[in-house]
Design an enzyme around this catalytic site. Structure first.
Site, mmCIF file in Angstrom:
data_model
loop_
_atom_site.group_PDB
_atom_site.id
_atom_site.type_symbol
_atom_site.label_atom_id
_atom_site.label_comp_id
_atom_site.label_asym_id
_atom_site.label_seq_id
_atom_site.Cartn_x
_atom_site.Cartn_y
_atom_site.Cartn_z
ATOM 1 N N ASP A 10 62.958 -60.671 43.160
ATOM 2 C CA ASP A 10 63.342 -60.959 41.773
ATOM 3 C C ASP A 10 64.724 -61.609 41.787
ATOM 4 O O ASP A 10 65.708 -60.985 42.192
ATOM 5 C CB ASP A 10 63.366 -59.626 41.023
ATOM 6 N N SER A 27 62.601 -55.746 31.991
ATOM 7 C CA SER A 27 63.827 -56.541 31.917
ATOM 8 C C SER A 27 64.665 -56.127 30.697
ATOM 9 O O SER A 27 65.097 -54.984 30.618
ATOM 10 C CB SER A 27 63.455 -58.026 31.904
ATOM 11 N N HIS A 37 60.023 -61.364 39.206
ATOM 12 C CA HIS A 37 60.327 -60.840 37.865
ATOM 13 C C HIS A 37 59.176 -61.063 36.869
ATOM 14 O O HIS A 37 59.322 -60.793 35.688
ATOM 15 C CB HIS A 37 61.597 -61.559 37.353
#
Lengths: 279, 279
Positions: B226, B149, B260
């Site tokens: 995600d 991320s 995620h």
């Protein structure tokens, strides 16, 4: 026995889920983790029950052990319950880290104060498997059990009290002889009272003396840098006890440098899941 | 550059350690995790730098990714730093989960309020590697970088700004085009001010346009469940940008059902460590 799904995360091709449900034997809401391997999409799969140690919830094993990889590889479902009833409004239930909340010790309490809720033995061996078999693609005939520390005690004890229920058992740094160690003495006197004959019904070293049933294979891993090893865990007592019963074969592996943490569990959980698959 | 060891746990034959040290570029104490594989007992080993995402400390990757197994298998050291300076007494530093503490974004801040401490770019690319090379059995010539991320943005960006410094780069669900997504716009305007030309110096899609140096291989994994994928991460923009520079080859893998979380990271971290070993 309604289940409420709290989370679902895809992992290693399967799904790691957490559920909440009302337990009728514990008289409170309980959480458990369940990893459903990809193989469960097309067939019923064996179930590996994991019992965690003192202070843990269902999350510790789920997030830290890295077991999903091996469960996916071998096509095994993993069920990881919480370690005690919670929020029962029993006076003192949250006062200690090694008694009460997070420390159910997998017994059915007989002391007045605890006996309504603290029935983890019945929860683990009866209510939870029924729930799992009814709601997930679990093969009800193929169960095995493992755990860590207090949960290692739980795994050995549940297997020895229930011949044939689990195809094998294993443990990481288990409390092998709770009637002779401080953690066990505190928990058993609190939940079971002062009669030490009652304690023996939950002590693996005592239970193995009278085990009769199908041959049972047990794998135990113990770290030699585990600060609880010498006075709380006593695995040698269990090996000695097993030597007098041909029906129980135990392998105790001692590992230089490993401690009591989940780093130790994660390093060898793959071996345990493979052992449970083959035994 | 004194190091204080906070913890050490044996795992997969090596050691997972956490250290604290005073960072001269961040002007505060910082923690980082380092996994030292068993091979490091007899030789200097490659180093895999891992940059974590928003809200994380050094602990998330260390406890949840399950990377130690693969690092031990391939003989790679893993260095996992915290994600920002901490406790700098900057007004508002703890007000947001996506700006300030836990959200350093791997840039060197230029805005007055932040520029004394928020220099994660220099920390990651200069101070930390010097510290690692001086104190651990690290091969200073073989480094690679990865992240998740915000840390995926950091990994791609650090590799593209420093041709030849890392032998390759990879990322899980990276913020690929921060100048065009809400997280990036908030962070870059806060740390770098309103001049968007300055932002481009930390945007992977912009940096790849002018990358000149040794051929660079990049692996990106993206989960299709995600929830940040469509509006924050924009990996397709990066693939498009790379298609105009023959020196950079990117493989973007999209995974049905993955979100995620660290369950996603743990499922594919083995592939990434293997990729970094071979590239």
């Amino acid at each position: 026995m309604a289940l409420t799904q709290s989370s679902c995360n895809k992992a290693f091709g399967g799904e790691q889920k957490v559920f909440k449900h009302y337990s009728s034997v514990l008289k409170c809401d309980m959480n458990f983790g369940v990893y459903i391997p990809p193989q469960a999409a097309s067939e019923k799969v064996p179930v590996f029950y994991w019992l965690s140690g003192l202070t843990c919830t269902e999350q510790n094993f789920v997030t830290k052990a890295g077991a999903q990889r091996y469960a996916a590889e071998h096509g095994v479902m993993i069920v990881a319950p919480d370690t005690s009833p919670r929020g029962c409004n029993i006076e003192g239930e949250d006062d200690s880290w090694d008694f009460g909340s997070g420390a159910g010790f997998y017994v059915d309490a007989t002391e007045e104060k605890w006996k309504t809720n603290y029935n983890m033995y019945s929860y683990i061996t009866k209510e939870l498997p029924e729930l799992i078999n009814a709601n997930f693609p679990a093969d009800p005939e193929i169960k095995s059990i493992s755990g860590h520390s207090m949960g290692g005690h739980g795994a050995l004890m549940c297997a020895l009290r229930n011949p044939g229920l689990y195809r094998c058992a294993s443990a990481f740094a288990p409390i092998c002889n709770p009637i002779h160690c401080p953690w066990g003495e505190k928990a058993f006197s609190g939940y079971l009272g002062s009669n030490k004959d009652a304690w023996k019904e939950y002590d693996s070293c005592e239970l193995v003396k009278k085990y009769q049933g199908p041959p049972l294979k047990i794998l135990i891993d113990q770290g030699l840098a585990d600060t609880f090893y010498p006075h709380q865990l006593l695995p040698e007592n269990f090996v000695q006890a097993c030597s007098n019963n041909n029906l129980v074969s135990v392998t105790l592996r001692k590992h230089e440098g490993y401690d009591h943490s989940y780093y130790f569990v994660s390093s060898f959980i793959g071996d345990h899941i493979a052992f449970h698959t083959k035994c």
